[in-house]
Design a protein around this motif. Structure first.
Motif, PDB file in Angstrom:
ATOM      1  N   ARG A  92      36.350 -85.872  22.821  1.00 33.84           N
ATOM      2  CA  ARG A  92      36.368 -85.534  24.257  1.00 33.84           C
ATOM      3  C   ARG A  92      35.192 -86.113  25.025  1.00 33.84           C
ATOM      4  O   ARG A  92      34.723 -85.558  26.009  1.00 33.84           O
ATOM      5  N   GLN A  93      34.707 -87.254  24.572  1.00 35.60           N
ATOM      6  CA  GLN A  93      33.677 -87.975  25.302  1.00 35.60           C
ATOM      7  C   GLN A  93      34.304 -88.950  26.295  1.00 35.60           C
ATOM      8  O   GLN A  93      33.610 -89.564  27.082  1.00 35.60           O
ATOM      9  N   ASN A  95      37.231 -89.260  29.195  1.00 34.57           N
ATOM     10  CA  ASN A  95      38.140 -88.513  30.066  1.00 34.57           C
ATOM     11  C   ASN A  95      39.441 -89.297  30.189  1.00 34.57           C
ATOM     12  O   ASN A  95      39.453 -90.411  30.719  1.00 34.57           O
ATOM     13  N   ALA A 101      41.631 -80.933  29.506  1.00 33.32           N
ATOM     14  CA  ALA A 101      40.350 -80.956  28.788  1.00 33.32           C
ATOM     15  C   ALA A 101      40.188 -79.761  27.890  1.00 33.32           C
ATOM     16  O   ALA A 101      40.786 -78.765  27.984  1.00 33.32           O
TER      17      ALA A 101
END
Length: 101
Positions: A92-93, A95, A101
């Motif tokens: 989740r680095q 987007n 998210a």
């Protein structure tokens, strides 16, 4: 014919095309026998021109090797980039639009 020229001749497109044609039958396992090889057309220059012939072939092979090496480097870099993007997405680095998210 010197062995190095013979080896280069076996890598020539004309020779490889003959090998493909000789093995393109409908059999389950294509084979290339001595009879096939005896029918191949192989061309070499006169012995007095071996040096020039060898130099021209080696220059072409060097050019092809440089292109192959450049392409392989690009492929390796794209694979690294792909892996970095996958890792960034999983951790989740990165987007990603449309993904919660």
């Amino acid at each position: 014919v010197p062995s190095d020229l013979l080896a280069l001749g076996f890598r020539a497109t004309a020779y490889l095309d003959q090998a493909r044609q000789a093995t393109s039958s409908d059999t389950a396992q294509p084979t290339l026998g001595m009879g096939d090889l005896a029918d191949f057309e192989v061309w070499f220059p006169e012995p007095s021109a071996y040096g020039e012939f060898r130099a021209r072939l080696q220059q072409r092979l060097d050019t092809l090797a440089a292109a192959r090496n450049s392409l392989q480097l690009q492929i390796d870099r794209m694979a690294e980039r792909r892996q970095a993007l996958i890792t960034a997405a999983v951790t989740r680095q990165l987007n990603i639009p449309g993904v919660a998210a």
